[in-house]
Design a protein around this motif. Structure first.
Motif, PDB file in Angstrom:
ATOM      1  N   TRP A 285       0.844  -1.211   0.000  1.00  0.00           N
ATOM      2  CA  TRP A 285       0.000   0.000   0.000  1.00  0.00           C
ATOM      3  C   TRP A 285       0.877   1.258   0.000  1.00  0.00           C
ATOM      4  CZ3 TRP A 285      -0.813   4.077   3.457  1.00  0.00           C
ATOM      5  CH2 TRP A 285      -1.917   4.892   3.171  1.00  0.00           C
TER       6      TRP A 285
ATOM      7  N   ALA B  79      -2.613   0.953   7.795  1.00  0.00           N
ATOM      8  CA  ALA B  79      -2.124   0.160   6.657  1.00  0.00           C
ATOM      9  C   ALA B  79      -1.079  -0.851   7.119  1.00  0.00           C
ATOM     10  CB  ALA B  79      -1.532   1.087   5.590  1.00  0.00           C
TER      11      ALA B  79
ATOM     12  N   PRO C 142      -6.862   1.888   3.173  1.00  0.00           N
ATOM     13  CA  PRO C 142      -5.899   0.781   3.240  1.00  0.00           C
ATOM     14  C   PRO C 142      -6.535  -0.559   3.608  1.00  0.00           C
ATOM     15  CG  PRO C 142      -5.401   2.460   4.919  1.00  0.00           C
ATOM     16  CD  PRO C 142      -6.485   3.012   4.050  1.00  0.00           C
TER      17      PRO C 142
ATOM     18  N   PHE D 206      -8.061  -1.853   0.448  1.00  0.00           N
ATOM     19  CA  PHE D 206      -6.950  -2.204  -0.442  1.00  0.00           C
ATOM     20  C   PHE D 206      -6.373  -3.568  -0.046  1.00  0.00           C
ATOM     21  CE2 PHE D 206      -2.516  -2.149  -1.818  1.00  0.00           C
ATOM     22  CZ  PHE D 206      -2.534  -1.500  -3.043  1.00  0.00           C
TER      23      PHE D 206
END
Ligand code: SF4
Ligand code: SF4
Length: 287
Positions: A32, A148, A219, A222
């Motif tokens: 990320w 993240a 995040p 993701f």
């Protein structure tokens, strides 16, 4: 040796902006962060990875102009200006001179050594305003980047869990296998370039530059999409395995991917692999 901090500790955390720490440092990346840097640079992640990163994307390249103490600058550093990707800079840069350690469920902040790290190259910070650790985190907007990091620590554990399943739930460990755990250990102690070669281009691309860029502002989302992509790749490659030799090779391979990502997350793979080997032994594996 590190100095552990409380969120209310006051330290000379106002940066004098000399760029000292952008020279000769180690900045590790996870997928990320790589995608976030690429967006800030306005290039696609593959281009960013190939131009500015090492070992398949887990580390920023420090091949810039020689500066402080004769050390080369980060590939993103521009003399007399500073960081060219400031808004997308990774967590390690946001936190510096501090670091973040996770032990079990507990997170704490620290700095390396007993002496405050900025003092060596930028002693003038002692004349600038002091901030608490909490105020510094707010100023550096670390929240999304810490989230993240946590997501990718889970992602790393999910990868390791696949390696565990291939060893423990296929009959491989029960067959008396003693070859798999020594190879896990070997990879935990390998140089990053050697492990990157072992992983190869195809899997490295899936690990470090997944094509899910629409999700980059979140995040968690993701990392979830990334997990789905990786699971389908695992299914495609390993779904039809039958022999113990195939399970062994697959377990070693996936563990290698998990350990490479661990390094990108700032986790020491040598220590981590020993923990995973102990866990596998407690569950019936042998070496
Ligand atoms: S060493 Fe500290 S004060 Fe100097 S540029 Fe880096 S963060 Fe700023
Ligand atoms: S990404 Fe930016 S802040 Fe981080 S080391 Fe490179 S130039 Fe410095």
């Amino acid at each position: 040796m590190s100095t552990r901090l409380n969120i209310n500790d006051k330290l000379p955390l106002t940066c004098s902006r000399k760029g000292t720490c952008c020279h000769g440092n180690l900045v590790m990346l996870h997928p990320w962060e790589l995608a976030t840097l690429a967006r800030e640079k306005n290039v696609n992640p593959r281009v960013f990875r190939d131009l500015y990163c090492e070992f398949g994307g887990i580390r920023l390249r420090f091949n810039g102009v020689v500066g402080w103490k004769g050390k080369q600058a980060c590939s993103q550093y521009i003399g007399n200006f500073g960081c060219s990707v400031h808004l997308g800079r990774p967590l390690a840069c946001r936190l510096f001179p501090l670091g973040r350690q996770i032990q079990g469920e507990e997170v704490h902040y620290m700095y390396q050594g007993e002496k405050f790290p900025c003092m060596e190259g930028c002693p003038e910070v002692s004349e600038l305003p002091y901030l608490t650790v909490g105020e510094y985190m707010n100023d550096q907007k670390t929240e999304k980047f810490e989230k993240a990091q946590d997501e990718y620590l889970n992602f790393m554990q999910n990868l390791a869990d696949i390696a565990f399943e291939l060893l423990l739930e296929t009959g491989l460990a029960e067959s008396g296998d003693k070859e798999t755990l020594p190879l896990w250990r070997k990879m935990g102690n390998e140089l990053p370039e050697v492990l990157a070669d072992r992983i190869g281009y195809e899997w490295m691309d899936i690990l470090m530059i997944p094509e899910i860029y629409a999700e980059i502002d979140d995040p968690a989302s993701f990392a979830r999409k990334h997990t789905d992509l990786l699971q389908s790749k695992v299914q495609e490659k390993f779904g039809a395995l039958q022999t113990n030799l195939e399970f062994h090779k697959a377990s070693v391979f996936i563990m290698g991917v998990a350990l490479h990502l661990a390094r990108g997350l700032g986790v020491n793979p040598e220590i981590l692999v020993e923990h995973w080997i102990d866990t596998a032994k407690n569950l019936g594996a042998a070496e």
